[in-house]
Design a protein around this motif. Structure first.
Motif, PDB file in Angstrom:
ATOM      1  N   GLY B  70       1.038  -1.151   0.076  1.00  0.00           N
ATOM      2  CA  GLY B  70       0.043  -0.128  -0.148  1.00  0.00           C
ATOM      3  C   GLY B  70       1.009   1.287  -0.170  1.00  0.00           C
ATOM      4  N   PHE B  71       0.283   2.235  -0.601  1.00  0.00           N
ATOM      5  CA  PHE B  71       1.091   3.496  -0.835  1.00  0.00           C
ATOM      6  C   PHE B  71       0.414   4.805  -0.699  1.00  0.00           C
ATOM      7  N   ASN B  72       0.896   5.849   0.162  1.00  0.00           N
ATOM      8  CA  ASN B  72       0.189   7.007   0.095  1.00  0.00           C
ATOM      9  C   ASN B  72       1.087   8.196   0.061  1.00  0.00           C
ATOM     10  N   ASN B  73       0.095   9.421  -0.303  1.00  0.00           N
ATOM     11  CA  ASN B  73       1.174  10.423  -0.832  1.00  0.00           C
ATOM     12  C   ASN B  73       0.328  11.575   0.064  1.00  0.00           C
ATOM     13  N   ILE B  74       1.177  12.576   0.220  1.00  0.00           N
ATOM     14  CA  ILE B  74       0.604  14.011   0.408  1.00  0.00           C
ATOM     15  C   ILE B  74       1.122  14.881  -0.422  1.00  0.00           C
ATOM     16  N   GLU B  75       1.269  14.554  -1.793  1.00  0.00           N
ATOM     17  CA  GLU B  75       1.651  15.633  -2.525  1.00  0.00           C
ATOM     18  C   GLU B  75       0.468  16.272  -3.186  1.00  0.00           C
ATOM     19  N   LEU B  76       0.683  17.366  -3.631  1.00  0.00           N
ATOM     20  CA  LEU B  76      -0.388  18.185  -4.066  1.00  0.00           C
ATOM     21  C   LEU B  76      -0.365  18.271  -5.874  1.00  0.00           C
ATOM     22  N   ILE B  77      -1.157  18.851  -6.277  1.00  0.00           N
ATOM     23  CA  ILE B  77      -1.302  18.959  -7.764  1.00  0.00           C
ATOM     24  C   ILE B  77       0.040  19.611  -8.276  1.00  0.00           C
ATOM     25  N   SER B  78       0.080  19.787  -9.614  1.00  0.00           N
ATOM     26  CA  SER B  78       1.295  20.343 -10.299  1.00  0.00           C
ATOM     27  C   SER B  78       1.736  21.524  -9.515  1.00  0.00           C
ATOM     28  N   ASP B  79       2.926  21.560  -9.377  1.00  0.00           N
ATOM     29  CA  ASP B  79       3.702  22.828  -8.805  1.00  0.00           C
ATOM     30  C   ASP B  79       4.268  23.518 -10.057  1.00  0.00           C
ATOM     31  N   ARG B  80       4.022  23.312 -11.278  1.00  0.00           N
ATOM     32  CA  ARG B  80       4.727  24.030 -12.360  1.00  0.00           C
ATOM     33  C   ARG B  80       3.937  24.809 -13.050  1.00  0.00           C
ATOM     34  N   PRO B  81       4.313  25.954 -13.452  1.00  0.00           N
ATOM     35  CA  PRO B  81       3.710  27.150 -14.156  1.00  0.00           C
ATOM     36  C   PRO B  81       2.710  26.449 -15.306  1.00  0.00           C
ATOM     37  N   LEU B  82       1.523  26.669 -15.361  1.00  0.00           N
ATOM     38  CA  LEU B  82       0.675  26.229 -16.329  1.00  0.00           C
ATOM     39  C   LEU B  82       1.129  26.223 -17.925  1.00  0.00           C
ATOM     40  N   ALA B  83       1.792  27.446 -18.048  1.00  0.00           N
ATOM     41  CA  ALA B  83       2.494  27.620 -19.328  1.00  0.00           C
ATOM     42  C   ALA B  83       3.577  26.485 -19.704  1.00  0.00           C
ATOM     43  N   ASP B  84       4.363  26.108 -18.715  1.00  0.00           N
ATOM     44  CA  ASP B  84       5.328  25.038 -19.107  1.00  0.00           C
ATOM     45  C   ASP B  84       4.734  23.860 -19.166  1.00  0.00           C
ATOM     46  N   ASN B  85       3.603  23.399 -18.614  1.00  0.00           N
ATOM     47  CA  ASN B  85       2.837  22.227 -19.016  1.00  0.00           C
ATOM     48  C   ASN B  85       2.495  22.117 -20.150  1.00  0.00           C
ATOM     49  N   LEU B  86       1.655  23.247 -20.758  1.00  0.00           N
ATOM     50  CA  LEU B  86       0.703  23.345 -21.855  1.00  0.00           C
ATOM     51  C   LEU B  86       1.828  23.322 -23.064  1.00  0.00           C
ATOM     52  N   ARG B  87       3.009  23.803 -22.948  1.00  0.00           N
ATOM     53  CA  ARG B  87       4.006  23.745 -24.067  1.00  0.00           C
ATOM     54  C   ARG B  87       4.567  22.463 -24.118  1.00  0.00           C
ATOM     55  N   GLU B  88       4.510  21.703 -23.067  1.00  0.00           N
ATOM     56  CA  GLU B  88       4.939  20.294 -23.021  1.00  0.00           C
ATOM     57  C   GLU B  88       3.837  19.222 -23.543  1.00  0.00           C
ATOM     58  N   ILE B  89       2.828  19.680 -23.353  1.00  0.00           N
ATOM     59  CA  ILE B  89       1.495  18.817 -23.953  1.00  0.00           C
ATOM     60  C   ILE B  89       1.570  19.134 -25.713  1.00  0.00           C
ATOM     61  N   GLU B  90       2.127  20.214 -25.897  1.00  0.00           N
ATOM     62  CA  GLU B  90       1.946  20.533 -27.535  1.00  0.00           C
ATOM     63  C   GLU B  90       3.144  19.370 -27.806  1.00  0.00           C
TER      64      GLU B  90
END
Lengths: 442, 448
Positions: B70-90
């Motif tokens: 079993g595994f648990n985490n207390i990490e939240l959602i992305s901590d990276r700027p949206l623009a970086d993520n969108l560029r990488e999706i492209e």
């Protein structure tokens, strides 16, 4: 042929006698302990002469309760650490492991046991304390596995305990007579210090008890006496030439090795006489000391040897060769041994017979006699009313270990004729309970 | 020829093996590596207003020598700027146009939802997943499971999204709720194209026995995390079944999530109705390479059974998952010990004797350790066969001839069921029970 160079230093000696059961690291213990099935009425426990609750101590290792694990072991066996190393586990607990029935490697119980005990020994974590002083005094003759175990148990029950030991170290054959690749002196003695530190029994070293006067004094001063005297020196063969130089008993040979290490000179050609475990040890040890040709000579066939199969394998792997169905007739040599004259034997309807005219001579520079130790008959003869059996072993009640002289209890090799450390550890503990029962009329 | 490709609610992918929205999908780099290794799709680590994380984020439950059962985490959602993520999706879509890239989203206001949906569509995402599941951190701020636990709010937000989105929308549910059908029906009412479940379970994986803080420890304290990994699979499978059988949600495509680590897990989720599966913990444990085992196993299963597509066997187990009252009471199995294989551990004896129905006997001879079944006491519970450490040693053998069938429902209809406390129709009437003397044999002198 020899794989081993003559050790020139203590370091080289220990390299040649590399430990057969090295200490597990945390990760190995974690994985190995997790394999235990926790059998119901586990056969490993039944196979252990001291009845250690093996599934429990393994589970305790698995759950990170190492101190509790060591306590489980010591609750049953005061030689918990030594036994993990020197016990023939392949024919005891590990031989009984149910995994064997599906050709799965049995749990390494001995090494797991050491994993738990070494922690409390090295950290000197106290698990036991003496019971409240009950004013009674018990004498123990012999500080071997039986004597020390008896002393520990008696101390927990509140008895004052004095041990009289002929040699200068405790633990008997554990430190003096075990093949050096099974356990180091340091490790044996650390456990003895650990036990004595917690329980405080007194040991008088270099104090052999051998005459009637000593016994009468002891009988007067103590409420009960435990005999854990083991066996005597290697018995004579009764052959011509038995007294030549470089003809040595196996027990004496091992003791010399353990005490003097690389300083013991083992010549090129060695003949070991005997077919028991001690013979296997002596052969293996000769190889490891740099002997070039080591012959294990046994008067019966290979299948009739008393030694465990794995002990023979160990000797063979070290470089020894087996020579079967040969009986020694004479030890040859001019002052020092130069060879052994044998005659071939055969088994006819279970009877061993020599084959007439089959004499031959084998050259050697050393003969090691692993043909059995003498009993301490002379000492026993001084004790009134103590019966011995036909093999001069002390007759005791199998539960209380009381001899036919009610004040004397006995255990270990003096009773069983020569067995394992674990048997002595069991006898000594059981005898302590027997003494307690007898003194208190329980 | 077995074909693994799928069309999940309009999202096409070369295979049903997707990465769940989690640390393995934090960057375009990871996702491209995963696609290169053989994964068919990926749900991007949840996008929103970037967060700040704590150090020390994961905890686990080991079972004996098995790590991370079993595994648990207390990490939240992305901590990276949206623009970086969108560029990488492209970028990812440029290199892997045929793989599924799904943007997981979690924002607060309607305006934010509309904006981020447009951004993701412009970046080339193939679909959207709404994160209504995260049970730690984000829920304290009114997002994640705070939405998943309020069906009305969930329905409203799904409605906003459906109005704005031009690409397929998957609503991801939180399992931290009594009836999974409540948020499931709300998602369908809001118009969602598909559902994915489960998100993680609120959990404390353990307490440090020296510091008295829960794991994972953050400077002497901790908080509840989200639990996942092989340990949660059975609970997740049941929730998938609930939605796959519910008359409102059963026609909505389901992407199955929860403890998937090998091909058997994948097949089980598909047999309960899933059109794709999502994996996280197994990748966090073994890396992207484990997809080789999933692919090989599912393909072999399809070849062995003669299936050409995932659709050929999707939902095939659903007719067999019934209510208890519809099970055949005439079915009878008993345990059988293979004496050739038995190693004499006697775990079956201890389990049956102490934990079940006293239907296994020892020989009474210490040297004969193979136990035997007392067939008249055996109720066919399976326990002995479950604890037996030897493969195929204890099996359950069918004793009825299969000609009779009678269910509780049918017996109830006939009035053939126990209704009073000492009813002669009791199922356990006349069952063998050893005597009190047998129980207290080590306390022979106990006074009563």
């Amino acid at each position: 042929m020899a794989e081993y160079n003559r050790p020139q230093s203590s370091e080289e000696f220990h390299r040649n006698f590399e430990q057969k059961k090295p200490l597990m690291n945390d990760t190995e213990a974690y994985y190995e302990s997790s394999r235990c099935l926790f059998c119901y009425d586990a056969p490993c426990v039944t196979a252990c002469p001291t009845g250690i609750d093996i599934p429990l101590f393994i589970k305790q290792i698995q759950t990170g309760n190492l101190t509790g694990s060591a306590r489980t072991i010591y609750d049953s066996n005061w030689f918990g650490n030594a036994c993990g190393k020197v016990c023939p586990t392949k024919v005891l607990c590990e031989g009984a492991c149910v995994y064997n029935h599906q050709d799965i490697k049995p749990i390494e119980i001995g090494r797991l046991q050491n994993f738990a005990t070494i922690r409390v020994i090295e950290s000197n974590k106290s698990l036991y304390s003496p019971g409240p002083n009950n004013g009674m005094k018990i004498a123990i003759i012999g500080a071997g596995p039986a004597g020390i175990s008896c002393a520990c148990e008696l101390r927990t029950l509140g008895y004052q305990v004095d041990i009289f030991e002929a040699k200068d170290k405790p633990s008997g054959l554990t430190v003096h007579g075990t093949a050096p690749y099974k356990i180091t002196n340091k490790e044996v003695l650390a456990e003895m210090d650990y036990l004595q530190g917690q329980l405080g029994f007194q040991v008088y070293y270099n104090t052999p008890v051998s005459n009637a006067e000593q016994l009468r004094d002891i009988e007067k001063e103590y409420d009960a006496i435990f005999l854990g005297v083991g066996l005597g020196p290697t018995a004579d063969l009764g052959l011509p030439g038995d007294d030549k130089e470089n003809v040595i008993g196996a027990v004496e040979f091992v003791e010399a090795l353990r005490m003097k290490e690389h300083l013991v000179q083992v010549p090129d050609k060695v003949i070991v006489l005997g077919g028991g475990n001690t013979a296997m040890d002596a052969a293996s040890e000769s190889c490891r000391m740099g002997a070039q040709e080591v012959t294990l000579a046994y008067r019966r066939s290979k299948d009739e040897m008393g030694a465990y199969g794995f002990e023979y394998e160990l000797a063979k792997n070290a470089g020894a060769k087996g020579l079967f169905n040969v009986q020694p007739l004479e030890i040859l040599g001019n002052g020092s041994v130069s060879g052994v004259k044998f005659i071939k034997t055969q088994s006819v309807n279970g009877q061993l017979q020599v084959i007439e005219g089959s004499e031959f001579t084998m050259e050697c520079d050393m003969v090691i006699k692993a043909t059995g130790q003498a009993k301490m008959g002379n000492l026993f003869a001084l004790i009134e009313g103590m019966d011995l059996d036909r093999s001069k072993r002390i007759v005791v009640n199998p539960v209380t270990f009381q001899s036919t002289n009610p004040k004397y209890f006995a255990g270990g090799d003096a009773v069983n004729g020569g067995a394992e450390v674990v048997n002595g550890a069991h006898d000594g503990k059981a005898a302590a309970k027997g003494i307690h029962q007898w003194i208190n009329n329980l | 020829m077995a074909d693994l490709s799928i069309n999940f609610a309009g999202i096409k992918a070369p295979n049903p093996f997707w990465l769940a929205s989690a640390p393995p999908t934090n960057t375009g780099y990871q996702i491209m590596k995963a696609f290169d290794a053989g994964w068919g799709g990926a749900v991007w680590k949840t996008l929103g207003v970037p967060v700040v994380n704590v150090s020390s984020r994961y905890g686990s439950v080991n079972y004996r020598d098995s790590r991370m059962m079993g595994f648990n985490n207390i990490e939240l959602i992305s901590d990276r700027p949206l623009a970086d993520n969108l560029r990488e999706i492209e970028e990812v879509k440029k290199y892997f146009p045929d793989h599924a890239v799904i943007a997981s989203l979690m924002v607060e206001s309607r305006a934010e939802w509309i904006q981020i949906i447009k951004d993701c569509e412009n970046a080339g995402a193939d679909g959207l997943e709404l994160n209504f599941g995260c049970p730690h951190g984000m829920c304290e701020r009114g997002m994640g499971s705070a939405v998943g636990q309020e069906p009305e709010v969930l329905k409203t937000i799904v409605g906003w999204v459906m109005e704005a989105a031009n690409i397929p929308v998957i609503t991801k549910l939180s399992p931290n709720i009594s009836h999974i059908t409540d948020p499931g029906r709300a998602a369908v009412a809001g118009g969602t194209d598909a559902i994915s479940l489960v998100n993680t379970f609120k959990s404390i994986v353990g307490i440090n026995l020296d510091t008295y803080a829960p794991y994972p420890e953050v400077d002497g304290s901790g908080t509840n995390g989200g639990y996942c990994g092989p340990a949660v699979k059975p609970i997740a499978l049941n929730m998938v079944k609930e939605l796959a059988q519910d008359y409102i949600t059963k026609n909505t495509p389901i992407s199955g999530i929860g403890g998937i680590e090998n091909w058997r897990d994948v097949v089980e989720y598909i047999l309960l109705g899933c059109g794709s599966v999502q994996v996280c913990t197994a990748v966090m444990h073994y890396g992207f390479g484990i997809v080789r085992e999933l692919e090989s196993g599912v393909l072999q299963f399809m070849r062995d059974k003669g299936y050409n597509t995932i659709e050929d066997f999707r939902g095939k187990a659903l007719p067999n998952v019934k209510e208890w009252k519809d099970l055949n009471l005439k079915h009878k199995v008993v345990a059988d010990i293979n004496v050739e294989k038995c190693i004499g551990c006697q775990l079956c004896y201890a389990a049956c004797e102490d934990g079940a129905h006293q239907a296994i006997a020892l020989s009474g001879d210490l040297n004969i350790r193979i136990p035997s079944i007392i067939e008249e006491n055996c109720v066919g519970c399976n326990l002995c066969s479950l604890v037996c450490p030897v493969e195929e040693c204890i099996t359950m053998v069918k004793r009825d001839d299969g000609t009779e069938s009678l269910t509780w429902a049918e017996r109830t209809q006939r009035g053939d069921v126990p209704v009073t406390f000492n009813d002669p129709l009791a199922g356990g009437i006349g069952h063998h029970v050893p005597t009190p003397e047998d129980a207290i044999k080590t306390f022979k002198n106990r006074k009563i």
